[in-house]
Design a protein around this motif. Structure first.
Motif, PDB file in Angstrom:
ATOM      1  N   SER A  52    -114.784  10.551-128.266  1.00  0.00           N
ATOM      2  CA  SER A  52    -114.772  11.881-128.846  1.00  0.00           C
ATOM      3  C   SER A  52    -115.945  12.053-129.784  1.00  0.00           C
ATOM      4  N   TYR A  53    -116.181  13.305-130.173  1.00  0.00           N
ATOM      5  CA  TYR A  53    -117.259  13.629-131.091  1.00  0.00           C
ATOM      6  C   TYR A  53    -117.072  12.929-132.430  1.00  0.00           C
ATOM      7  N   PHE A  54    -115.824  12.755-132.853  1.00  0.00           N
ATOM      8  CA  PHE A  54    -115.538  12.168-134.161  1.00  0.00           C
ATOM      9  C   PHE A  54    -115.812  10.659-134.194  1.00  0.00           C
ATOM     10  N   GLN A  55    -116.086  10.048-133.036  1.00  0.00           N
ATOM     11  CA  GLN A  55    -116.469   8.638-132.990  1.00  0.00           C
ATOM     12  C   GLN A  55    -117.957   8.450-132.739  1.00  0.00           C
ATOM     13  N   SER A  56    -118.680   9.563-132.678  1.00  0.00           N
ATOM     14  CA  SER A  56    -120.094   9.502-132.342  1.00  0.00           C
ATOM     15  C   SER A  56    -120.952   9.291-133.571  1.00  0.00           C
ATOM     16  N   GLY A  57    -122.175   8.840-133.336  1.00  0.00           N
ATOM     17  CA  GLY A  57    -123.117   8.690-134.430  1.00  0.00           C
ATOM     18  C   GLY A  57    -123.553  10.029-134.983  1.00  0.00           C
ATOM     19  N   ALA A  58    -123.556  11.061-134.136  1.00  0.00           N
ATOM     20  CA  ALA A  58    -123.947  12.397-134.585  1.00  0.00           C
ATOM     21  C   ALA A  58    -123.020  12.895-135.681  1.00  0.00           C
ATOM     22  N   TYR A  59    -121.724  12.666-135.526  1.00  0.00           N
ATOM     23  CA  TYR A  59    -120.756  13.115-136.531  1.00  0.00           C
ATOM     24  C   TYR A  59    -120.976  12.381-137.851  1.00  0.00           C
ATOM     25  N   MET A  60    -121.249  11.065-137.766  1.00  0.00           N
ATOM     26  CA  MET A  60    -121.470  10.305-138.991  1.00  0.00           C
ATOM     27  C   MET A  60    -122.753  10.757-139.700  1.00  0.00           C
ATOM     28  N   GLU A  61    -123.756  11.115-138.924  1.00  0.00           N
ATOM     29  CA  GLU A  61    -125.022  11.510-139.525  1.00  0.00           C
ATOM     30  C   GLU A  61    -124.915  12.825-140.295  1.00  0.00           C
ATOM     31  N   GLU A  62    -123.914  13.634-139.971  1.00  0.00           N
ATOM     32  CA  GLU A  62    -123.741  14.897-140.677  1.00  0.00           C
ATOM     33  C   GLU A  62    -123.510  14.658-142.175  1.00  0.00           C
ATOM     34  N   SER A  63    -122.883  13.531-142.519  1.00  0.00           N
ATOM     35  CA  SER A  63    -122.548  13.254-143.913  1.00  0.00           C
ATOM     36  C   SER A  63    -123.495  12.246-144.555  1.00  0.00           C
ATOM     37  N   LEU A  64    -124.329  11.608-143.751  1.00  0.00           N
ATOM     38  CA  LEU A  64    -125.071  10.455-144.222  1.00  0.00           C
ATOM     39  C   LEU A  64    -126.035  10.796-145.355  1.00  0.00           C
ATOM     40  N   GLN A  65    -126.837  11.867-145.177  1.00  0.00           N
ATOM     41  CA  GLN A  65    -127.821  12.224-146.197  1.00  0.00           C
ATOM     42  C   GLN A  65    -127.143  12.586-147.515  1.00  0.00           C
ATOM     43  N   SER A  66    -126.056  13.359-147.427  1.00  0.00           N
ATOM     44  CA  SER A  66    -125.371  13.794-148.647  1.00  0.00           C
ATOM     45  C   SER A  66    -124.745  12.609-149.385  1.00  0.00           C
ATOM     46  N   ILE A  67    -124.121  11.702-148.644  1.00  0.00           N
ATOM     47  CA  ILE A  67    -123.493  10.557-149.320  1.00  0.00           C
ATOM     48  C   ILE A  67    -124.544   9.611-149.884  1.00  0.00           C
ATOM     49  N   ASP A  68    -125.726   9.523-149.235  1.00  0.00           N
ATOM     50  CA  ASP A  68    -126.831   8.745-149.802  1.00  0.00           C
ATOM     51  C   ASP A  68    -127.275   9.342-151.135  1.00  0.00           C
ATOM     52  N   ASP A  69    -127.419  10.676-151.146  1.00  0.00           N
ATOM     53  CA  ASP A  69    -127.851  11.336-152.380  1.00  0.00           C
ATOM     54  C   ASP A  69    -126.810  11.175-153.478  1.00  0.00           C
ATOM     55  N   LEU A  70    -125.544  11.371-153.152  1.00  0.00           N
ATOM     56  CA  LEU A  70    -124.496  11.245-154.170  1.00  0.00           C
ATOM     57  C   LEU A  70    -124.405   9.812-154.692  1.00  0.00           C
ATOM     58  N   THR A  71    -124.543   8.842-153.789  1.00  0.00           N
ATOM     59  CA  THR A  71    -124.509   7.438-154.214  1.00  0.00           C
ATOM     60  C   THR A  71    -125.657   7.127-155.163  1.00  0.00           C
ATOM     61  N   SER A  72    -126.862   7.656-154.837  1.00  0.00           N
ATOM     62  CA  SER A  72    -128.016   7.436-155.716  1.00  0.00           C
ATOM     63  C   SER A  72    -127.789   8.066-157.081  1.00  0.00           C
ATOM     64  N   LEU A  73    -127.232   9.283-157.098  1.00  0.00           N
ATOM     65  CA  LEU A  73    -126.994   9.968-158.369  1.00  0.00           C
ATOM     66  C   LEU A  73    -126.011   9.201-159.236  1.00  0.00           C
ATOM     67  N   MET A  74    -124.923   8.705-158.640  1.00  0.00           N
ATOM     68  CA  MET A  74    -123.854   8.113-159.433  1.00  0.00           C
ATOM     69  C   MET A  74    -124.065   6.636-159.750  1.00  0.00           C
TER      70      MET A  74
END
Length: 686
Positions: free
Chosen positions: A44-66
């Protein structure tokens, strides 16, 4: 089949069928690879790399900030500067300082003093560099904030307990759990919905980021709306269908391509099944190494054109594949012909050049002795100089190097012979190459090796003789002295009771002396091979079981526990039962004398193919400060004081008897662990 299998018409038809299948294979692969974010292996789409990449940049930025930047005050205080990065910057400045001050020969400061001086003199540069790093960090901090501000989806809310980051009015976990899909990091745990997301092979992309956070006070919520997911789900489904369809085509085209290529490889170059000759055409005259270069060039051209055509017109890919495939497989089938003709290497330009050059040199080399070769070199060198007058310095340099090398080789041999003549029989003459001097050096080394082996054997023989005389004298003199002493006592003793005791001691010492004499006699016979050997089928397990039963009283006396490991099926060896048991009996006698009381003794029987291995393992009662090879020598014992009753011949006799039966006997010592291994040939019915 015989009529048409090797005809040119059949070969041409099959060739174009192969090209068609190959084109289908490549086109299917291209379609699978170029479909974005698709995979037939993902459910399914929810197991794809595309779905994970949707959040990747934002979680990288939030992790760097915190974790890294936190706030402006933290950055301005230098808290975001990585200490290792700053250490590298300081090291670079220090290296620059050392380089600029390298001419100051009067300054003999230690490195520590130099570093302190550097800190003072470069204080302004260090401060300026640190300020620049802080400004870079501050700039990156604001970039991340602006990037997060521009994010519409995924919806996110994050806090480290001191500061909050969000692009939505949603705050609580309940708000995000109401969305169609979400990620919630809270209380040391990353929760994903739909649940199938947890089975994604890409989930670690997110967990690797969340593992950097402080779980005690950090919360991160990510969520997606229906409007955001709907078009992506539809696109992913469409791409997956395309990938599945092309994968199905691939499974159809690939066998056809493989079978047609194998058929052509079998029939190419021959006119019938009975034809042993390979028939070549004008294409086959191309040298094979040039052929391989052209093939790799075609592959490179295909990759470049493929990348170009994918951006312009997909319809042009098929003709391009066909054209390159036709040329490429003509060249490949030519290589197949040469492989079948055993000329794959011989029909290369490199081989032909080297072969002709080697043939010329070999003809000169075989033309006569060193004198003739020297004359040819003297004649050939001026010709070479004349032919290469434009590079005369290079030619004369090569000639000088060659002459120097030969003179050095001769001097090495001369010095080596002088060293050996002076008595250094361990000296080795090292001359590289395969020329006359190299062969002469190897011949001298061979003579030296033979001389060294003869000397070593003689020294070993003398040492063994000395030890034999010493040990035999010691072991025989002890009981003999006792016999003489008790005989004298017996002559003077009038008490019949004491006389009886003296007789018992005399009997014991006489038997000890007889045992030593018998062992010495057996060792001599075993070493000389003067013992009749009758090889037959022997059941190893039965032999050992019966033998252990016979020595049960000694096992009980020494409080030993025997553990036997063996295959379920019976194992048979080709051996002489009497000699084999004598060898095992000697090993058991050695175990009873030297094993730690109350310990275990392991006997392992293992079938290792053509041989049966019998392994005895026990713990020594005393420290084994002797090598295994030395224990195999005659009259050697584990106790150097020689206080035990053994003769020191048991292991030597056991080895000789096993070798007489065509087996191998070896000892191994690991700390206090003593291990004896017997390997005998497996019995085979002829």
């Amino acid at each position: 089949m015989k009529k048409y299998s090797h005809s040119n018409t059949t070969k041409v038809i099959v060739f174009f069928i192969m090209i068609a299948f190959f084109t289908g294979v490549i086109a299917s692969l291209v379609n699978i690879v170029t479909v974005p974010y698709s995979s037939v292996l993902q459910k399914s789409y929810f197991q794809s790399g595309a779905y994970m990449e949707e959040s990747l940049q934002s979680i990288d930025d939030l992790t760097s900030l915190m974790t890294e930047y936190k706030n402006e005050e933290h950055i301005l205080d230098g808290g975001s500067i990585d200490k290792y990065e700053w250490k590298e910057v300081e090291d670079e400045l220090f290296s620059e300082y050392l380089y600029l001050n390298r001419s100051n020969e009067d300054d003999f400061q230690s490195e520590k003093q130099q570093y302190e001086t550097f800190k003072k003199e470069y204080a302004e540069e260090i401060s300026s560099t640190r300020e620049q790093l802080i400004q870079d960090e501050l700039r990156e901090y604001h970039k991340i904030l602006q990037r997060l501000k521009n994010v519409e989806e995924p919806l996110f809310y994050a806090t480290d307990g001191a500061k909050e980051f969000s692009n939505t009015k949603l705050e609580g976990s309940d708000d995000f759990e109401a969305l169609p899909s979400y990620f919630i990091y809270e209380d040391y745990n990353l929760e994903a919905y739909p649940r199938e997301t947890n089975k994604s092979q890409y989930i670690h992309w997110l967990t690797e980021r969340t593992d950097q956070l402080n779980p005690e006070n950090t919360v991160i919520y990510f969520g997606y709306t229906e409007e955001f997911l709907a078009p992506r789900l539809a696109q992913w489904e469409a791409n997956s269908e395309i990938a599945a369809e092309n994968l199905f085509k691939l499974t159809l085209f690939m066998p056809g391509f493989i079978f047609s290529f194998i058929y052509l490889a079998l029939v190419i170059g021959r006119r019938s099944f009975k034809d042993k000759e390979i028939h070549f055409h004008f294409v086959d005259k191309l040298y094979n190494d040039l052929n391989v270069i052209f093939c790799f060039s075609l592959i490179s051209l295909f990759v470049v054109l493929l990348d170009f055509l994918l951006e312009i017109n997909h319809q042009s890919i098929i003709p391009m594949i066909i054209l390159i495939a036709v040329i490429g497989f003509v060249l490949i089938l030519s290589l197949v012909k040469h492989f079948k003709n055993h000329t794959l290497i011989k029909h290369t330009l490199f081989y032909q050049v080297i072969y002709r050059l080697a043939q010329f040199i070999a003809n000169v080399y075989r033309s006569g002795n060193i004198g003739i070769k020297t004359v040819l070199i003297v004649i050939g060198y001026p010709v070479l100089i004349a032919a290469t007058f434009f590079m005369f310095p290079v030619t004369i340099g090569i000639a000088a190097w060659f002459a120097y090398k030969k003179v050095k080789e001769f001097q090495t041999i001369q010095d080596g012979v002088a060293a050996v003549k002076a008595g250094n029989i361990h000296h080795r003459i090292h001359v590289e190459g395969k020329g006359e001097f190299a062969r002469l050096a190897e011949n001298v080394n061979t003579i030296t090796d033979g001389l060294k082996n003869a000397v070593d054997n003689e020294l070993k023989s003398e040492r063994l003789k000395t030890e034999l005389i010493t040990n035999v004298s010691h072991d025989i003199r002890t009981p003999l002295t006792s016999i003489i002493t008790y005989v004298d006592l017996l002559k003077q003793e009038e008490d019949p009771g004491k006389a009886k005791d003296y007789v018992e001691v005399l009997d014991q010492k006489a038997k000890r002396l007889k045992g030593l004499t018998d062992d010495l006699f057996d060792a001599a016979k075993a070493s000389s091979g003067d013992i009749p050997v009758q090889l037959e089928k022997i059941d190893v397990l039965s032999l050992l079981t019966q033998g252990l039963g016979e020595v049960a009283d000694k096992i009980e006396e020494n409080n030993l526990t025997f553990k036997m490991n063996h295959p379920e099926d019976k194992v048979y060896v080709t051996a002489d039962g009497r000699l084999l048991w004598r060898s095992i009996e000697n090993l058991l006698s050695n175990i009873f004398k030297y094993t730690l009381k109350g310990s275990r003794v392991y006997i392992d029987i293992e079938d290792v193919g053509e041989e049966i291995q019998i392994e005895f393992k026990n713990i020594s009662a005393t420290e084994l400060n002797i090598k295994a090879d030395e224990l195999m020598e005659r009259f050697k014992r584990g106790d150097e004081s020689r206080t035990t009753e053994g003769s020191g011949l048991g292991l030597s006799i056991a080895r000789s008897l096993i070798e007489l039966q065509g087996g191998i006997f070896s000892l191994h010592i690991d700390g206090d662990l003593f291990k004896a291994v017997i390997r005998l040939k497996t019995y085979h019915i002829e």
